[in-house]
Design a protein around this motif. Sequence first.
Motif, short mmCIF file in Angstrom:
data_model
loop_
_atom_site.label_atom_id
_atom_site.label_comp_id
_atom_site.label_asym_id
_atom_site.label_seq_id
_atom_site.Cartn_x
_atom_site.Cartn_y
_atom_site.Cartn_z
N LEU A 177 0.74 -1.15 0.04
CA LEU A 177 -0.12 0.08 -0.02
C LEU A 177 0.74 1.27 0.04
O LEU A 177 0.51 2.26 -0.63
N TYR A 229 -6.53 8.96 0.21
CA TYR A 229 -6.32 7.45 0.47
C TYR A 229 -5.56 7.52 1.64
O TYR A 229 -5.71 6.32 2.44
N LEU A 235 -6.38 4.99 4.71
CA LEU A 235 -5.68 3.69 5.33
C LEU A 235 -5.11 3.79 6.55
O LEU A 235 -4.35 2.88 7.09
N ILE A 242 -18.10 -11.55 11.40
CA ILE A 242 -18.03 -11.61 10.07
C ILE A 242 -18.07 -13.36 9.81
O ILE A 242 -18.66 -13.96 9.01
N TRP A 273 -5.08 -7.13 10.47
CA TRP A 273 -5.88 -6.16 10.03
C TRP A 273 -5.41 -4.94 10.51
O TRP A 273 -5.41 -3.89 9.99
N HIS A 296 -4.78 2.91 -8.41
CA HIS A 296 -6.14 2.93 -7.53
C HIS A 296 -6.78 1.89 -7.19
O HIS A 296 -7.36 1.78 -5.94
N ILE A 349 -5.29 -0.90 -6.38
CA ILE A 349 -4.75 -1.59 -5.07
C ILE A 349 -5.04 -0.82 -3.94
O ILE A 349 -5.43 -1.43 -2.86
N LEU A 350 -5.22 0.35 -4.02
CA LEU A 350 -5.58 1.42 -2.83
C LEU A 350 -6.92 0.90 -2.51
O LEU A 350 -7.32 1.10 -1.26
N LEU A 351 -7.94 1.23 -3.49
CA LEU A 351 -9.14 0.92 -3.23
C LEU A 351 -9.24 -0.31 -2.42
O LEU A 351 -10.21 -0.40 -1.35
N GLY A 368 -7.41 -1.97 -0.48
CA GLY A 368 -6.72 -1.81 0.67
C GLY A 368 -8.06 -1.15 1.65
O GLY A 368 -8.29 -1.49 2.72
N VAL A 369 -8.55 -0.04 1.18
CA VAL A 369 -9.55 0.80 1.97
C VAL A 369 -10.60 -0.18 2.00
O VAL A 369 -11.04 -0.16 3.09
N ILE A 391 -11.10 -3.47 2.21
CA ILE A 391 -10.60 -4.38 3.36
C ILE A 391 -10.75 -3.74 4.49
O ILE A 391 -11.22 -4.48 5.74
N PHE A 392 -10.26 -2.69 4.89
CA PHE A 392 -10.40 -1.84 6.12
C PHE A 392 -11.86 -1.59 6.47
O PHE A 392 -12.04 -1.67 7.75
N VAL A 393 -12.43 -1.06 5.47
CA VAL A 393 -13.79 -0.37 5.71
C VAL A 393 -14.95 -1.72 6.13
O VAL A 393 -15.70 -1.41 6.95
N PHE A 394 -14.79 -2.69 5.35
CA PHE A 394 -15.72 -3.82 5.29
C PHE A 394 -16.24 -4.14 6.54
O PHE A 394 -17.44 -4.44 6.88
N PRO A 395 -15.28 -4.61 7.65
CA PRO A 395 -15.63 -4.89 8.74
C PRO A 395 -16.39 -4.08 9.61
O PRO A 395 -17.46 -4.37 10.37
N VAL A 396 -16.03 -2.84 9.59
CA VAL A 396 -16.64 -1.55 10.33
C VAL A 396 -17.97 -1.52 9.81
O VAL A 396 -19.11 -1.26 10.32
N VAL A 415 -20.18 -3.72 8.24
CA VAL A 415 -20.93 -5.04 8.53
C VAL A 415 -21.04 -4.96 10.05
O VAL A 415 -22.44 -5.05 10.56
N ALA A 416 -20.49 -4.35 11.08
CA ALA A 416 -20.61 -3.93 12.35
C ALA A 416 -21.77 -2.85 12.26
O ALA A 416 -22.62 -2.95 13.04
#
Lengths: 293, 285
Positions: A92, A106, A110, A128, A166, B14, B16-18, B20-21, B23-28, B30-31
């Motif tokens: 990243l 970004y 991040l 999850i 994570w 873009h 790769i960065l998206l 990454g974002v 994967i970071f945002v997904f669990p939050v 869902v919560a």
Amino acid sequence: MKRRAIFDNKVLPYALLAPQLAITLVFFFWPAGQAVFQSLVRQDPFGLRTQFVWFENFATVLGDESYLNALGVTAVFSVAVIAIAMGSGLLLAVTADKQIRGGTFYKTLLIWPYAVAPAVAASLWLFIFHPSIGLVGRSLNQAGIRWDYALNGSHALLLVILAASWKQVSYNFIFFLAGLQSIPRSVIEAAAVDGAGSRQRFWRVVFPLLSPTTFFLLVVNVIYAFFDTFGVIHSLTRGGPGKATETLIYKVYVDGVVNLDLGGSSAQSVVLLLVVITLTALQFRYVEQRVHY
Amino acid sequence: MLAGPRLSANWSAHLILLLGVLIFVFPVYVAVIGSTHDVGTIARGEMPLRPGPYAIENYQQAWTSGEGERVKGTAPVSRMMLNSLIMGSVIAAGKIAVSVISAFAVAFFEFPLRMFFFWMIFITLMLPVEVRIIPTYKVIADLAMTNTYQGLIVPLIASATATLIFRQFFLTVPDELVDAAKIDGAGPMRFFWSILLPLSSSTIAALAVILFIYGWNQYLWPLLITTSREMNTIVIGITKMIGTGDAQTDWQLIMATSVLAMLPPVAVVVLMQRWFVKGLTETEK
């Protein structure tokens, strides 16, 4: 390095140091001394008789199968967490370092997971990957994969690795990015002029120049994987099922706080202490190379 | 000279960065969704990826009671958040206060055993709570500080890193400044308050951000020290709520609590990004 201009006062400096030194003595040195002492003695359960047994506790601990198991779990867990967290962080950072539109945007998106507590990260991933109510866990079971972190040791280990990594990616991302931005552009341009492709430029020029950062992060990540992930394991699996996710630090806690085995737990603490001392010494060597006092 | 970024390279960056974002945002995400549905929808495994209608109820219940149908024995989230807030801010303020005066003593005075004391502080880096769990707990128990804010906070206030950073910064303060202050008749404490502290303000801000997060996210220490639910921090509270992780528990409350628990530290990082990055990269050097 010393200052030339200093103040002259016989009492004041001691008064200024007093609060920090008092806390250090009462909550650091005294307990650490106690831990070393406890690791060398055996006490009856009521604490009435204390017998000096030298390294017997260490021998017992190191010969204990469950300790060796914890050692193995810690090794697998740490290597996986460090590889995932550092690998993704580097990828990243290298990508964000390219001059693209929205770079700062970004960056903001991040870095925030750094602020999420390990135990909170654990609860998010559990939700999850829960085998019956989790989005992914449920789908896995519907697809015929018998996913259950509460029964299957490798599933449990995978889940704690995922939750622990994570949260740590952001940290590595921030440092790798800072490291990349401190590499002079002219060096990379020179390599380009000499005909190096982008892949070659990265592995032959950028990566070696980044090695102080990488080394420093390696030490920090080892400390993270060893110690700071206690919360992830405690809230997700309690070391289970069986002892599949019992790391060294979790075992110190269980043996000392839950099973009240003071000698054994202290001996384990002392072993961990040696690990920390080694790592800190390594880190300090890095500091000495980089920073000039 | 490098060729300008090509379109294709830009696309993959873009992407790769998206990713990454995401994967970071997904669990939050869902919560957040989980915190808006009722207990039945989640327990039946029927939770959609859209928000449900129960957000207000769930957050209200978590905030004011903290208990649900299955989740018992936890304090209201408001109470646990208060504990975490106190822990985070007092630890940050305390560590900074204690360290800045120690560093001042070490950097601006000459006195016997100066370096000995400095090393004493430095060595605590090698003694994390984890390697002295039980003896430290015993000290707290002997001092009758379990289940108190003092017990949660005071032992964590010593800081080798903050002391090192302040000392390093103080060594860059020019001697002429000290001389000038002396000529104007300022004593050491006057110099400290009127010149040194204002000069250190950006270092203090950066450290405050990092140390607040450190305090808020503490785990092992509050786990040992607090047995009464009124004294639990929010992070410990979540673990208590999860319990054995049954499918039939009040997941909507656990998720509402998780979202609330990460809000303050994440907000601090995002809103004070500049200080955060400065604090992080400087604390570790």
